[in-house]
Design a protein around this motif. Sequence first.
Motif, PDB file in Angstrom:
ATOM      1  N   CYS A  52      11.318  14.981 -67.561  1.00 56.73           N
ATOM      2  CA  CYS A  52      10.116  14.035 -66.644  1.00 56.73           C
ATOM      3  C   CYS A  52      10.547  14.946 -65.524  1.00 56.73           C
ATOM      4  CB  CYS A  52       9.700  13.172 -66.698  1.00 56.73           C
ATOM      5  SG  CYS A  52       9.267  12.691 -68.085  1.00 56.73           S
ATOM      6  N   ASP A  56       9.002  12.179 -60.099  1.00 62.64           N
ATOM      7  CA  ASP A  56       7.950  12.077 -61.633  1.00 62.64           C
ATOM      8  C   ASP A  56       7.858  11.759 -62.372  1.00 62.64           C
ATOM      9  OD1 ASP A  56       4.831  11.259 -61.507  1.00 62.64           O
ATOM     10  OD2 ASP A  56       4.370  13.321 -61.094  1.00 62.64           O
ATOM     11  N   ASP A  58       6.200   9.222 -63.794  1.00 67.17           N
ATOM     12  CA  ASP A  58       5.181   8.819 -65.134  1.00 67.17           C
ATOM     13  C   ASP A  58       4.895  10.482 -65.941  1.00 67.17           C
ATOM     14  OD1 ASP A  58       5.344   6.758 -64.800  1.00 67.17           O
ATOM     15  OD2 ASP A  58       4.137   6.424 -63.366  1.00 67.17           O
ATOM     16  N   ARG A  59       4.603  11.270 -65.243  1.00 69.27           N
ATOM     17  CA  ARG A  59       4.351  12.786 -65.880  1.00 69.27           C
ATOM     18  C   ARG A  59       5.211  13.697 -66.574  1.00 69.27           C
ATOM     19  NH1 ARG A  59      -0.247  15.259 -63.168  1.00 69.27           N
ATOM     20  NH2 ARG A  59       1.499  17.141 -62.839  1.00 69.27           N
TER      21      ARG A  59
END
Length: 87
Positions: A52, A56, A58-59
């Motif tokens: 990642c 970010d 979370d993506r």
Amino acid sequence: MGRAYATVGPPALTLKLEMRYRRPVPLETRLVLTAEVIEVAERRRSVRGTICAEADLDRPLVEADGLLVVPRPDQSDSLFAGVSRAE
């Protein structure tokens, strides 16, 4: 993923590694790599990891699944002579 496994078990060989690129991986960007051992069954080890962007988490940019195998003891000595465990 190999390093994640090496901290908890004997040296192993990669049987399969599948990587899925979900998004372009930008240049000159700090990345965070995570990995975990998800299953141990006899000599086989399943591992999973992600890459990642630090900004970010979370993506995932990349997701990966791997299958490792621990060689038999008689094979291990010749394959990994002089190899130290990851810390």
